[in-house]
Design an enzyme around this catalytic site. Structure first.
Site, PDB file in Angstrom:
ATOM      1  N   ARG A 136      50.118  40.709  52.756  1.00  0.00           N
ATOM      2  CA  ARG A 136      51.446  40.958  52.196  1.00  0.00           C
ATOM      3  C   ARG A 136      51.362  40.866  50.683  1.00  0.00           C
ATOM      4  O   ARG A 136      50.730  39.951  50.133  1.00  0.00           O
ATOM      5  CB  ARG A 136      52.434  39.935  52.757  1.00  0.00           C
ATOM      6  N   ARG A 171      60.310  45.499  39.261  1.00  0.00           N
ATOM      7  CA  ARG A 171      59.788  45.007  40.537  1.00  0.00           C
ATOM      8  C   ARG A 171      58.921  46.070  41.194  1.00  0.00           C
ATOM      9  O   ARG A 171      57.924  45.769  41.831  1.00  0.00           O
ATOM     10  CB  ARG A 171      60.930  44.647  41.490  1.00  0.00           C
ATOM     11  N   ARG A 195      62.097  55.694  59.981  1.00  0.00           N
ATOM     12  CA  ARG A 195      63.020  54.855  59.189  1.00  0.00           C
ATOM     13  C   ARG A 195      62.649  54.802  57.705  1.00  0.00           C
ATOM     14  O   ARG A 195      62.980  53.814  57.020  1.00  0.00           O
ATOM     15  CB  ARG A 195      63.070  53.416  59.736  1.00  0.00           C
ATOM     16  N   GLY A 227      57.124  44.753  50.607  1.00  0.00           N
ATOM     17  CA  GLY A 227      58.383  44.836  51.341  1.00  0.00           C
ATOM     18  C   GLY A 227      58.987  46.229  51.262  1.00  0.00           C
ATOM     19  O   GLY A 227      59.485  46.777  52.253  1.00  0.00           O
ATOM     20  N   ARG A 235      57.449  51.041  47.165  1.00  0.00           N
ATOM     21  CA  ARG A 235      56.308  50.435  46.487  1.00  0.00           C
ATOM     22  C   ARG A 235      55.011  50.844  47.181  1.00  0.00           C
ATOM     23  O   ARG A 235      53.978  51.049  46.533  1.00  0.00           O
ATOM     24  CB  ARG A 235      56.435  48.916  46.398  1.00  0.00           C
TER      25      ARG A 235
HETATM   26  N1  HPA Z   1      64.546  34.116  47.577  1.00  0.00           N
HETATM   27  C1  HPA Z   1      63.984  34.715  48.624  1.00  0.00           C
HETATM   28  N2  HPA Z   1      63.179  35.745  48.518  1.00  0.00           N
HETATM   29  C2  HPA Z   1      62.922  36.232  47.297  1.00  0.00           C
HETATM   30  C3  HPA Z   1      63.481  35.647  46.169  1.00  0.00           C
HETATM   31  C4  HPA Z   1      64.333  34.533  46.318  1.00  0.00           C
HETATM   32  O1  HPA Z   1      64.860  33.973  45.354  1.00  0.00           O
HETATM   33  N3  HPA Z   1      63.041  36.360  45.090  1.00  0.00           N
HETATM   34  C5  HPA Z   1      62.236  37.339  45.574  1.00  0.00           C
HETATM   35  N4  HPA Z   1      62.161  37.267  46.913  1.00  0.00           N
END
Ligand code: HPA
Length: 237
Positions: free
Chosen positions: A90, A221, A46, A23, A27
């Site tokens: 993904r 993360r 972007r 995402g 990363r």
């Molecule tokens: N909800 C939705 N998406 C997510 C979450 C969550 O709790 N944690 C990491 N991505």
């Protein structure tokens, strides 16, 4: 039709047939800098950075997807349709819906359930479950086994909402729909793969738990998802 509105790359051949999509574009940068050699950056638009490089002598690309279905919907569509990408994997994070999952467990998504209208709006698909590519999942499971990395397989909830008004709603998604965890992108990715006759898969690392409220920091993360990345990088070819 390249470049596209959101990817500035002028040469299709610069992007590999398989793209890993975290995402977070930072990363993607971290993965390119840590695991790949001979890296070429192919997108800055972007700040949604995209890179192609070499892993164990084979080519692979990695690019951020952004958060949520509209965002991954745009980038994955352009990669599949205009850059001739065949496989998108993904690599994301998820929130656990069950106390059987621990932080940093790795999930290989068999299918996802969603209330999203993405697939209906995009192509008239009106069911609420979409599946990952069996071929990519078989490969991912094989790579995990070879690397001795345990994985959990199952259904996840692909949600449009991170901050749910009813915090306990997840129990219904778990008990009535069989969802192990929540993320926010796979349903749109799988919908695009289906309509464009391409392949998609999704590996997730548990970053937090809706049951126990344990959390990881944003730094963790970004950096601590090595196990999942090692499985995904084996898709290089
Ligand atoms: N909800 C939705 N998406 C997510 C979450 C969550 O709790 N944690 C990491 N991505």
């Amino acid at each position: 039709m390249i470049p596209t509105p959101h990817i500035e790359c002028n040469d299709k051949n610069v992007i590999a047939k398989t793209v890993l999509m975290p995402g977070d574009p930072l990363r993607a940068k971290f993965i390119a800098e840590t695991f790949l050699t001979d890296v070429v950056k192919f997108n800055n638009v972007r700040n949604m950075f995209g890179y192609t490089g070499t892993y164990k002598g084979k080519r692979i690309s990695v690019m951020g997807s952004g958060m949520g279905m509209p965002s991954i919907g745009i980038y994955s569509y352009e990669l599949y349709k205009f850059y001739d990408v065949e496989n998108i994997v993904r690599i994301g994070s998820c929130g656990a819906y069950t106390d059987k999952l621990n932080l940093y467990d790795v999930i290989l998504v068999d299918d996802c359930w969603s209330q999203s209208t993405y697939a209906k709006t995009q192509s008239g698909y009106d069911k609420d479950v979409l599946e990952a590519s069996k071929e990519l999942n078989d490969r991912a499971a094989k790579y995990a086994e070879e690397l001795n990395i345990p994985i959990v397989r199952g259904r996840i909830h692909s949600s449009d909402v991170f901050y749910a008004g009813n915090f306990d709603a997840y129990k219904g998604y778990r008990d009535e729909h069989g969802c192990l965890a929540a993320e926010m992108e796979s349903f749109a990715l799988f919908a695009n793969a289906k309509v464009l006759d391409k392949k998609a898969a999704c590996l997730l690392t548990v970053s937090d738990s809706l049951v126990t409220h344990e959390e990881t920091t944003s730094e963790e993360r970004q950096n601590a998802f090595t196990k999942m990345m090692e499985i995904a990088l084996e898709f290089a070819e």
